[in-house]
Design a protein around this motif. Structure first.
Motif, PDB file in Angstrom:
ATOM      1  N   ARG A 143       0.858  -1.191   0.000  1.00 18.36           N
ATOM      2  CA  ARG A 143       0.000   0.000   0.000  1.00 18.36           C
ATOM      3  C   ARG A 143       0.889   1.234   0.000  1.00 18.36           C
ATOM      4  O   ARG A 143       2.025   1.199   0.454  1.00 18.36           O
ATOM      5  CB  ARG A 143      -0.950   0.022   1.204  1.00 18.36           C
ATOM      6  N   GLN A 144       0.365   2.323  -0.521  1.00 22.37           N
ATOM      7  CA  GLN A 144       1.111   3.572  -0.560  1.00 22.37           C
ATOM      8  C   GLN A 144       0.886   4.351   0.744  1.00 22.37           C
ATOM      9  O   GLN A 144      -0.223   4.364   1.294  1.00 22.37           O
ATOM     10  CB  GLN A 144       0.662   4.422  -1.752  1.00 22.37           C
ATOM     11  N   PHE A 145       1.938   4.974   1.241  1.00 20.30           N
ATOM     12  CA  PHE A 145       1.828   5.757   2.469  1.00 20.30           C
ATOM     13  C   PHE A 145       3.033   6.686   2.552  1.00 20.30           C
ATOM     14  O   PHE A 145       4.011   6.537   1.826  1.00 20.30           O
ATOM     15  CB  PHE A 145       1.786   4.849   3.712  1.00 20.30           C
ATOM     16  N   ILE A 146       2.934   7.651   3.426  1.00 18.33           N
ATOM     17  CA  ILE A 146       4.042   8.566   3.702  1.00 18.33           C
ATOM     18  C   ILE A 146       4.325   8.508   5.195  1.00 18.33           C
ATOM     19  O   ILE A 146       3.410   8.673   6.014  1.00 18.33           O
ATOM     20  CB  ILE A 146       3.701  10.008   3.275  1.00 18.33           C
ATOM     21  N   ARG A 147       5.579   8.261   5.529  1.00 19.02           N
ATOM     22  CA  ARG A 147       5.951   8.161   6.942  1.00 19.02           C
ATOM     23  C   ARG A 147       6.251   9.542   7.523  1.00 19.02           C
ATOM     24  O   ARG A 147       6.542  10.489   6.806  1.00 19.02           O
ATOM     25  CB  ARG A 147       7.186   7.267   7.107  1.00 19.02           C
ATOM     26  N   GLY A 148       6.259   9.603   8.867  1.00 22.10           N
ATOM     27  CA  GLY A 148       6.618  10.837   9.542  1.00 22.10           C
ATOM     28  C   GLY A 148       5.402  11.535  10.114  1.00 22.10           C
ATOM     29  O   GLY A 148       4.267  11.056  10.017  1.00 22.10           O
ATOM     30  N   ALA A 149       5.667  12.670  10.733  1.00 21.00           N
ATOM     31  CA  ALA A 149       4.595  13.454  11.360  1.00 21.00           C
ATOM     32  C   ALA A 149       4.782  14.920  11.004  1.00 21.00           C
ATOM     33  O   ALA A 149       5.898  15.387  10.795  1.00 21.00           O
ATOM     34  CB  ALA A 149       4.621  13.268  12.873  1.00 21.00           C
ATOM     35  N   SER A 150       3.673  15.648  10.937  1.00 16.99           N
ATOM     36  CA  SER A 150       3.742  17.052  10.527  1.00 16.99           C
ATOM     37  C   SER A 150       4.136  17.978  11.666  1.00 16.99           C
ATOM     38  O   SER A 150       4.739  19.024  11.449  1.00 16.99           O
ATOM     39  CB  SER A 150       2.392  17.486   9.951  1.00 16.99           C
ATOM     40  N   GLY A 151       3.797  17.609  12.890  1.00 16.82           N
ATOM     41  CA  GLY A 151       4.076  18.485  14.025  1.00 16.82           C
ATOM     42  C   GLY A 151       5.311  18.069  14.792  1.00 16.82           C
ATOM     43  O   GLY A 151       5.949  17.053  14.486  1.00 16.82           O
ATOM     44  N   PRO A 152       5.689  18.845  15.800  1.00 22.17           N
ATOM     45  CA  PRO A 152       6.870  18.525  16.610  1.00 22.17           C
ATOM     46  C   PRO A 152       6.650  17.269  17.450  1.00 22.17           C
ATOM     47  O   PRO A 152       5.547  17.030  17.946  1.00 22.17           O
ATOM     48  CB  PRO A 152       7.045  19.770  17.486  1.00 22.17           C
ATOM     49  N   ARG A 153       7.682  16.459  17.556  1.00 21.15           N
ATOM     50  CA  ARG A 153       7.620  15.221  18.323  1.00 21.15           C
ATOM     51  C   ARG A 153       8.932  15.020  19.071  1.00 21.15           C
ATOM     52  O   ARG A 153      10.011  15.242  18.519  1.00 21.15           O
ATOM     53  CB  ARG A 153       7.395  14.002  17.416  1.00 21.15           C
ATOM     54  N   LEU A 154       8.841  14.598  20.326  1.00 22.18           N
ATOM     55  CA  LEU A 154      10.033  14.144  21.045  1.00 22.18           C
ATOM     56  C   LEU A 154      10.340  12.690  20.712  1.00 22.18           C
ATOM     57  O   LEU A 154      11.485  12.262  20.737  1.00 22.18           O
ATOM     58  CB  LEU A 154       9.830  14.299  22.557  1.00 22.18           C
ATOM     59  N   THR A 155       9.284  11.933  20.424  1.00 18.19           N
ATOM     60  CA  THR A 155       9.460  10.524  20.087  1.00 18.19           C
ATOM     61  C   THR A 155      10.077  10.401  18.696  1.00 18.19           C
ATOM     62  O   THR A 155       9.579  10.991  17.737  1.00 18.19           O
ATOM     63  CB  THR A 155       8.104   9.800  20.098  1.00 18.19           C
ATOM     64  N   PRO A 156      11.169   9.636  18.545  1.00 20.59           N
ATOM     65  CA  PRO A 156      11.770   9.472  17.213  1.00 20.59           C
ATOM     66  C   PRO A 156      10.853   8.692  16.291  1.00 20.59           C
ATOM     67  O   PRO A 156      10.173   7.751  16.711  1.00 20.59           O
ATOM     68  CB  PRO A 156      13.060   8.701  17.496  1.00 20.59           C
ATOM     69  N   MET A 157      10.811   9.091  15.034  1.00 21.30           N
ATOM     70  CA  MET A 157       9.961   8.443  14.034  1.00 21.30           C
ATOM     71  C   MET A 157      10.738   8.231  12.750  1.00 21.30           C
ATOM     72  O   MET A 157      11.724   8.920  12.484  1.00 21.30           O
ATOM     73  CB  MET A 157       8.721   9.289  13.739  1.00 21.30           C
ATOM     74  N   GLY A 158      10.266   7.264  11.951  1.00 27.85           N
ATOM     75  CA  GLY A 158      10.898   6.991  10.682  1.00 27.85           C
ATOM     76  C   GLY A 158      10.755   8.144   9.707  1.00 27.85           C
ATOM     77  O   GLY A 158       9.748   8.863   9.716  1.00 27.85           O
ATOM     78  N   LEU A 159      11.760   8.330   8.872  1.00 26.08           N
ATOM     79  CA  LEU A 159      11.753   9.387   7.865  1.00 26.08           C
ATOM     80  C   LEU A 159      11.218   8.852   6.548  1.00 26.08           C
ATOM     81  O   LEU A 159      11.276   7.656   6.283  1.00 26.08           O
ATOM     82  CB  LEU A 159      13.170   9.928   7.656  1.00 26.08           C
TER      83      LEU A 159
END
Length: 659
Positions: A143-159
């Motif tokens: 499936r198609q998707f985009i990783r990451g988050a738009s707002g500020p996060r302290l928790t590390p997330m995939g790029l």
């Protein structure tokens, strides 16, 4: 490594480590997929290919394995950077096939046999930036998707990234900002003694990371050599895969029925999968036993590599665990090849089995010390016993694997000392307190570095070095390992002892000229050629190589893969060369009337080493194997009568320059 902190200014160390863990998992996954495809390739005309097709297949396999080895080097670079930042390397990964979201949607990773679609997928993964190369059929994202988050996060997330090269460029930019924020010493605060370097392993990525410059150089090397280069770099992974594709297409045009590989399963699993889509459950008993043993070896290799990074240099456990981990690949390879030749089972009659590279639930390093050593000794014994039981079938690949397991088990039993206390995690105190003397004069000519001492001139020829390490262990104040700049200090120890160290160097990389009126090195009283276990020939004598004086010591390639033939360059480690260092004694060999004298060694064009002169061939432990005055010694790596040539070089298409 973009910042998700509330201030949006710099990445945190946690986020940096999270991104490096993904980089490690990605390199690890790519390496496994390349190995899986290589192990599925056919290896004999009896398997349904012509001699011409087989020659091409062997070239492809060698090329793919080289790429996989270089991926291991990339992985080691990432691990060293992780340690430099104060983290512990990520050795584990998720099992195949990866679930959506683990990597970006466009980076699909799964185990598949070699075919045109799989090859095109490899080309797509290694494509340069801006390339229009499509992905291989069947490798479309679930499936198609985009990783990451738009707002500020302290928790590390995939790029999110389109190419692996783009990912590494982002990592480099984040690392720069981290250093700007904390300073170089604050950012690079890890213990350098935990990293792996060329003193322990011969891989391009084994370079110590001590500053931002060395970290960025490691990232640049990964991008240039492999994934997502900014341009189509010569001899890059992309180019090598594209060259295979061109030859594959030509052979298919000539023979549309050409099938270079066995139909190994796509994403094989050893148990009934709760989610069967995209997986093949192995049911054949022989396949299950083979894959089970291969996976156990792979799991132990992960533990050993993690342990290697938990033990500081120069503790002997570090090199031992690394050597054993690499050695396990020599056992895994024949098992993986056998698995690809066995049926998957009645539920999947159209395909064969394949090694599934099951990863451990947690591959974190065991606490260094006696308990870890006991674990490794026990585990090697278990695998060796299981392999021995399987070898009773007589299958040549299983027998070969059993032999490697037995050797590694013995090496672990002898090397892991249960009575020795746990090593200190601190770097050796002497490294910080021992002053380095002023650098002596050094010159380099024709690749030979020469340093002038008071009583002798010390020479070092890097291309001949096989990293036997007699120098850095026997004379560590003369030969400074893992330093930048001057590293040879011939006046740092007694000259007679230094001469003995030079004589111990098997490759002849270390030479000397006396300046105190004492005699230089002379020919030994007995000409010898030792067969090193899974390694080169070590010659000692008055050597004449292709008619030219070659000194009194040399290590010559017998695996066939050296890029510096006739000399060994360590490639036997890279290709997993397996050859006994203890061939049988020829009891009919008569004593030599004369045991010294000139020893003429003439490499034959695309053939063996022709040796003329008085020579004792000995095992790695010094036992007499044969006595000859003329012989042809195998250097293609395929003779069934090692160390002697049996003509196999012609059958395998061995290519090498002659005298």
């Amino acid at each position: 490594m973009v910042s998700n902190s509330p201030t949006h200014t710099i990445p945190t160390r946690e986020q940096a480590l999270h991104a490096l863990y993904e980089a490690a998992e990605l390199e690890h996954c790519l390496m496994c997929t390349y190995l899986y495809a290589a192990f599925s390739l056919k290896s004999a005309v009896e398997e349904g290919v012509t001699a011409e097709q087989l020659d091409a297949i062997k070239r492809w396999k060698h090329s793919i394995l080289q790429v996989a080895i270089e991926e291991m080097g990339h992985l080691m670079s990432v691990w060293n950077i992780t340690v430099a930042l104060g983290g512990a390397p990520r050795v584990g990964r998720s099992n195949f096939p990866l679930d959506p979201g683990y990597l970006p949607a466009g980076v699909v990773v799964k185990l598949a046999p070699f075919n045109m679609a799989t090859l095109q997928h490899f080309i797509y993964l290694e494509r340069p930036a801006g390339s229009a190369e499509p992905d291989g059929a069947g490798f479309e994202p679930e499936r198609q998707f985009i990783r990451g988050a738009s707002g500020p996060r302290l928790t590390p997330m995939g790029l999110n990234y389109d190419t692996v090269g783009e990912f590494y460029q982002t990592l480099g930019n984040g690392l720069r900002r981290l250093v700007e924020a904390h300073g170089e010493s604050g950012a690079m605060c890890g213990n350098p003694a935990l990293q792996l370097t060329s003193a322990e392993v011969s891989l391009p990525g084994a370079k110590k990371v001590i500053c931002l410059k060395t970290a960025l150089a490691a990232f640049d090397s990964i991008i240039t050599q492999g994934e997502g280069a900014l341009e189509n770099t010569e001899n890059s992974h992309y180019q090598r895969f594209a060259a295979i594709r061109a030859e594959y297409q030509a052979l298919l045009a000539a023979d549309p029925s050409f099938r270079p590989a066995f139909p190994a399963a796509t994403n094989p699993v050893l148990r009934r999968p709760p989610r069967p889509e995209g997986r093949v459950w192995l049911e054949d008993p022989d396949a299950i036993a083979t894959v089970d043993l291969a996976n156990a070896a792979y799991g132990l290799m992960q533990r050993l590599l993690a342990y290697t990074y938990a033990v500081p240099s120069p503790d002997p456990d570090k090199c031992l665990s690394l050597d054993l981990g690499i050695g396990l690949m020599r056992a895994l390879a024949p098992l993986a090849e056998r698995a690809a030749r066995l049926p998957a089972g009645p539920s999947n009659p159209e395909c064969h089995a394949g090694v599934s590279f099951i990863t451990l639930r947690d591959a974190s390093a065991l606490p260094p010390g006696p308990s870890a050593r006991r674990f490794f000794r026990e585990r090697f014994q278990q695998l060796a016993e299981a392999a021995q039981r399987m070898a009773a079938s007589g299958d040549p690949r299983t027998v070969a694997a059993a032999s490697v397991f037995a050797h590694l088990s013995q090496q672990a039993e002898q090397g892991f000392d249960l009575d020795r206390p746990a090593p200190s995690a601190a770097a050796p105190a002497s490294a910080a307190t021992t002053p380095v003397p002023a650098a002596p004069t050094s010159t380099v000519q024709d690749g030979i570095e020469q340093v002038e001492g008071e009583k002798l001139s010390l020479m070092f020829e890097a291309k001949r070095c096989i990293h036997a390490r007699f120098c850095v262990t026997g004379a560590p104040k003369v030969f400074l390992a893992n330093v930048q700049g001057a590293w040879l200090y011939p006046d740092a120890m007694d000259v007679e002892r230094l001469v003995d160290i030079a004589h111990a160097c098997p490759s002849g990389a270390i030479q000397y000229k006396r300046r105190d009126g004492r005699p230089d090195e002379t020919a030994p009283p007995v000409n010898l050629a030792a067969t090193r276990e899974a390694g080169p020939y070590a010659f000692r004598g008055d050597l004449r190589l292709s008619g030219k004086q070659a000194g009194f010591r040399a290590t010559l390639c017998r695996c066939g893969a050296s890029k510096n033939k006739p000399f060994c360059d360590g490639s036997h480690h890279d290709i997993g060369f397996a050859a006994s260092g203890e061939p049988a004694t020829d009891t009919s060999a008569a004593a030599l009337d004369v045991r010294d004298g000139p020893l003429q060694i003439d490499p034959q064009m695309n053939g063996p080493l022709r040796v003329r002169g008085n020579l004792e061939i000995v095992s790695g432990t010094g036992r007499m194997v044969s006595r000859v005055t003329s012989a042809y010694l195998c250097r293609c790596g395929h003779s069934q009568n090692k160390p002697f040539c049996d003509g196999s070089h012609a059958k395998v298409g061995f290519i090498a320059d002659g005298a």
